[in-house]
Write an enzyme that holds these catalytic residues in place. Structure first.
Site, PDB file in Angstrom:
ATOM      1  N   HIS A 125      42.915  15.375 -41.261  1.00 48.39           N
ATOM      2  CA  HIS A 125      41.520  15.553 -41.704  1.00 48.39           C
ATOM      3  C   HIS A 125      41.239  14.852 -43.036  1.00 48.39           C
ATOM      4  CE1 HIS A 125      40.574  18.214 -38.471  1.00 48.39           C
ATOM      5  NE2 HIS A 125      41.402  19.162 -38.860  1.00 48.39           N
ATOM      6  N   ASP A 162      46.175  17.069 -31.576  1.00 46.78           N
ATOM      7  CA  ASP A 162      45.755  18.295 -32.243  1.00 46.78           C
ATOM      8  C   ASP A 162      44.428  18.755 -31.626  1.00 46.78           C
ATOM      9  OD1 ASP A 162      46.330  19.685 -35.236  1.00 46.78           O
ATOM     10  OD2 ASP A 162      44.230  19.781 -34.618  1.00 46.78           O
ATOM     11  N   HIS A 164      41.898  19.876 -33.112  1.00 47.56           N
ATOM     12  CA  HIS A 164      40.787  19.449 -33.969  1.00 47.56           C
ATOM     13  C   HIS A 164      40.806  17.925 -34.091  1.00 47.56           C
ATOM     14  CE1 HIS A 164      41.865  23.577 -35.318  1.00 47.56           C
ATOM     15  NE2 HIS A 164      40.557  23.729 -35.292  1.00 47.56           N
ATOM     16  N   ASP A 246      47.928  23.182 -31.755  1.00 47.87           N
ATOM     17  CA  ASP A 246      46.941  24.257 -31.741  1.00 47.87           C
ATOM     18  C   ASP A 246      46.026  24.219 -30.514  1.00 47.87           C
ATOM     19  OD1 ASP A 246      46.042  21.904 -32.831  1.00 47.87           O
ATOM     20  OD2 ASP A 246      45.200  22.794 -34.645  1.00 47.87           O
TER      21      ASP A 246
END
Length: 309
Positions: A125, A162, A164, A246
């Site tokens: 991120h 991931d 996200h 995740d």
């Protein structure tokens, strides 16, 4: 040559506060599962500390220095809405970058077949000059740039599974035709980026969003139809995985339903791409994964596949 496992105890000293999902126990759970006898042939090294000029391969130096200077002597300092630093965070972040570039060294020099780097804080991120979503420095982006700068890897690919979207990696390579960024992720979900239409200036950004409730079938189809053909066509000289776990069905931060077999499958598929164009060179970097049981089992499946088990 064996698979290399890199980590460092300093990454446990990045404290995030009570109840925070991105916690030191994540690395302890990984260490514990990799103590199993089936992993005894793993080569193991401690992640070195990255010099600032290496961190600056993907971030402006004044940003790197600002993160350094934000490091508190005690307690916590809030860097963004969900990203904080403790006294050990800066050292942990340098070890996380150091582990990533050390893995590139070992894989490019053919001293390791491939590598898995279990470090924190995670990185995908972190944009060029903005920390976000638990991330300070973008470990995968720095690893890609390092492979290009130090080993003349003409084309690098980052594949991010991931749950996200890796807005930081997309931001850093948006206008770079030499780095392909591919991502599966749940949408809508933090950070809100990652639509199919986000393709970069040279069509080297490949987003394959999934919907809440999707499981292994949708995940595999996204790879088979959207990502793997583009990677084969791109022919990367090194393949870097932003390995977040995740999207596992047990994870509390999202709503996808992957299981360990899906991580085995995608790891093997990405290794086939690397075998085809990159002499098998794969560097995998830990990103998310917040249910300790889901995380440890998924990492075990991922590393077993890297070991060609």
């Amino acid at each position: 040559m064996s698979t290399l496992f890199l980590s460092h105890p300093a990454c446990l000293d990045h404290q995030t506060g009570s109840g925070h999902p991105e916690r030191p126990d994540r690395l302890r759970a990984i260490d514990q599962v990799l103590e199993d006898e089936r992993f005894q042939t793993l080569a193991r090294e401690q992640a070195p500390r990255a010099p600032l000029e290496v961190v600056a391969l993907a971030h402006p130096m004044d940003y790197v220095e600002a993160i350094r200077d934000a490091s508190p002597a005690q307690g916590f300092v809030q860097i963004d809405a969900d990203t904080s630093m403790s006294p050990g965070s800066y050292e942990a972040a340098l070890r996380a970058v150091g582990g990533a570039v050390r893995a590139v060294d070992e894989v490019m020099n053919q001293k390791a077949a491939n590598a898995f780097v279990a470090v924190r804080p995670p990185g995908h991120h972190a944009e060029r000059a903005r920390p976000m979503g638990f991330c300070l420095f973008n470990n995968a982006a720095i690893a890609a740039r390092y492979a290009q700068n130090h080993y003349q890897a003409e084309r690098a690919a980052i594949v991010d599974f991931d749950v996200h979207h890796g807005n930081g990696s997309q931001d850093i390579f948006w206008s770079d035709k030499t780095v392909m960024y591919c991502s599966t992720h749940e949408m809508p979900l933090y950070p809100g980026t990652g639509a199919i239409g986000e393709r970069g200036e040279h069509d080297t950004i490949v987003n394959a969003p999934l919907s809440a409730g999707d499981g292994g079938d949708a995940f595999r189809e996204a790879f088979e139809t959207a990502i793997l053909p583009r990677l084969r066509e791109f022919k990367p000289d090194i393949l870097i995985i932003s390995a977040g776990f995740d999207a596992h069905t047990r994870d509390p931060l999202a709503n996808l339903n992957l299981v360990e077999a899906d991580y085995t499958w995608v790891t093997k598929k990405l290794m086939e791409i690397a075998d085809f164009s990159a002499q098998g060179r794969v560097v995998s970097l830990l990103e998310g994964g917040y249910d300790l049981q889901g995380l440890s089992r998924s990492v075990a499946a991922h590393v077993t596949a890297l070991m060609r088990g």
